[in-house]
Enzyme design. Structure first.
Site, PDB file in Angstrom:
ATOM      1  N   HIS A 104       0.814  -1.215   0.000  1.00  0.00           N
ATOM      2  CA  HIS A 104       0.000   0.000   0.000  1.00  0.00           C
ATOM      3  C   HIS A 104       0.849   1.267   0.000  1.00  0.00           C
ATOM      4  O   HIS A 104       0.341   2.353  -0.296  1.00  0.00           O
ATOM      5  CB  HIS A 104      -0.988   0.005   1.188  1.00  0.00           C
ATOM      6  CG  HIS A 104      -0.376   0.281   2.522  1.00  0.00           C
ATOM      7  ND1 HIS A 104      -0.109  -0.720   3.430  1.00  0.00           N
ATOM      8  CD2 HIS A 104       0.017   1.435   3.123  1.00  0.00           C
ATOM      9  CE1 HIS A 104       0.409  -0.182   4.526  1.00  0.00           C
ATOM     10  NE2 HIS A 104       0.500   1.118   4.363  1.00  0.00           N
ATOM     11  N   ASP A 134      -0.010  -7.620   1.235  1.00  0.00           N
ATOM     12  CA  ASP A 134       0.432  -6.233   1.410  1.00  0.00           C
ATOM     13  C   ASP A 134       1.950  -6.131   1.531  1.00  0.00           C
ATOM     14  O   ASP A 134       2.478  -5.425   2.388  1.00  0.00           O
ATOM     15  CB  ASP A 134      -0.240  -5.591   2.626  1.00  0.00           C
ATOM     16  CG  ASP A 134      -0.149  -4.067   2.608  1.00  0.00           C
ATOM     17  OD1 ASP A 134       0.238  -3.510   1.566  1.00  0.00           O
ATOM     18  OD2 ASP A 134      -0.443  -3.431   3.643  1.00  0.00           O
ATOM     19  N   SER A 186       4.793   2.635   7.945  1.00  0.00           N
ATOM     20  CA  SER A 186       4.413   1.468   7.145  1.00  0.00           C
ATOM     21  C   SER A 186       5.575   0.983   6.291  1.00  0.00           C
ATOM     22  O   SER A 186       6.214   1.759   5.581  1.00  0.00           O
ATOM     23  CB  SER A 186       3.234   1.815   6.237  1.00  0.00           C
ATOM     24  OG  SER A 186       2.064   2.028   6.976  1.00  0.00           O
TER      25      SER A 186
END
Length: 413
Positions: free
Chosen positions: A146, A176, A259
């Site tokens: 993402h 992901d 992230s």
């Protein structure tokens, strides 16, 4: 006689005074000797040293215990050592994406003065920021899918402050995970540990690029917590295909921009990929002590698949299932509602080769229990084309087992 008695009195006073003075001097001598013996305990070479005790350097005062080298050594704890090992491998990622937005606009037509303007599609460039870590000296970087999704431009900020262009090697939207390549050699690499042996309560260190600070400073941010829980499962959000299953939960602060960065243990080994946080409300964007990371053991296999094939090959079993309910269970002579029931088997598929049939109730795959179709989807996150899966199922009220060899989906499937 009077003069002799006076002299005797003077001698007696001198004697008493000498005794008192001698007692004071002797007591002080004994006190200093005792203190000196205490300070000598633990010195290198002392025969009566205490194992594990700190020693004073020669000519040092007791204050050296809290101001000297021993304090510096105690400050360099496991967290500091682990951070030193991994920080040189952590990078910032800046992605330029083209996003479609719908905004009201005025076209200049006079009719717009009387009629509400339409919502027209517009496109604009936006920047997304995240983190990653180098796993190969030739410049391979792991991050979240993402973070790089829809990237038009991709740049990687190295710990030395340099910015280099990156290219996407492969992505897996299901887990992901993404793999990036930068044009560098002899890069420092992060050591990958194991997420299967984690202990709840052990140290967890999150390293990354929260809120894009990496762009202004080449040093990543470090936060510390513990492993709060294991095997946390989340159903896909509406419109998304990603499955967050078996996630690591930590209270080490993870914020937007973290992230893709590494979650590290006290040995300096990467044990997970920091992925998302629970904020508690729509008004809160920062960490409230509930963050989640993808287990590194899953990431290892995904990365190998991306390096070899450029994408994750889709696994097909040819087996259709639905949730088992009490009515169906009674019809099949089964007195429980745990599991899924097979509703169809495609001819020639992996499921058909394994001997499964419609009406079979699948209750286990590998070492996991199966309670719902979502459990099967989550199970396949850690399995790839060619893997052999042990299936436990119920048929005619008897528990049976079979081996299912996972096959790659053909284009027509």
């Amino acid at each position: 006689m009077g003069r002799s008695q006076g002299k005797a009195s003077v001698y007696l006073l001198f004697l008493i005074g000498g005794i008192i003075l001698g007692a004071i001097v002797g007591a002080e001598f004994i006190r200093r000797v005792y203190r000196g013996n205490q300070l000598s305990i633990g010195r290198p070479g002392a025969s009566d040293s205490i194992p594990g005790s700190y020693s004073l350097p020669p000519s040092s005062s007791p204050d050296a215990l809290v101001t000297g080298n021993q304090l510096d050594i105690s400050r360099t704890n496991a967290i500091v050592q682990a951070t030193k090992k991994v920080s040189p491998c952590v990078v910032g990622i800046v992605v330029t994406q083209i996003q479609r937005v719908r905004t009201p606009y005025f076209s200049g037509d006079c009719l717009d003065l009387f009629f509400a303007p339409e919502l027209a599609p517009r496109y604009k460039e936006v920047e997304n920021m995240g983190s990653g870590f180098i796993i190969d000296e030739d410049g391979l970087v792991i991050t979240n899918y993402h973070v790089v999704q829809g990237a038009q431009k991709l740049y990687v900020n190295l710990p030395n402050g340099k910015e280099v262009e990156g290219t996407i090697v492969g992505v897996d939207s299901l887990t992901d995970i993404a793999l990036i390549k930068i044009d560098r050699t002899k890069c420092p690499t992060a050591r990958l540990g194991s997420s299967d042996k984690l202990m709840i309560g052990e140290w967890a260190i999150a390293i990354g690029n929260p809120f894009g600070f990496f762009i202004k400073d080449s040093h990543p941010t470090v936060t510390v917590g513990v492993i709060s829980a294991m095997d946390r499962n989340f159903a896909p959000a509406p419109g998304e295909a990603v499955y967050y299953q078996g996630m690591i939960q930590t209270d080490a602060a993870i914020n937007p921009g973290n992230s893709g960065g590494p979650l590290v243990n006290a040995l300096g080994e990467v044990i997970g990929i920091n992925t998302f946080i629970y904020t508690g409300s729509a008004n809160t964007r920062g960490s409230i002590g509930i963050g989640f990371a993808i287990p590194i053991d899953r990431a290892k296999r995904v990365v190998q698949e991306l390096r070899t094939h450029g994408a994750r090959r889709k696994v097909c079993t040819g087996v259709s299932v639905q949730q088992l309910n009490r009515s169906i269970a009674l019809q099949l002579g089964y007195n429980k509602v745990d599991g899924v029931v097979v509703t169809g088997i495609r001819k020639g598929s992996a499921g058909a080769k394994a001997g499964l049939k419609p009406g079979d109730i699948i209750v286990g795959m590998g070492q996991r229990y199966i309670h719902s179709p979502e459990d099967i989807e989550g199970f396949f996150l850690d399995y790839f084309v060619g893997d052999v899966v042990r299936i436990r199922y119920i048929r005619s009220a008897k528990t049976r087992t079979t081996n299912l060899i996972l096959e790659e989906c053909s284009p027509r499937r």
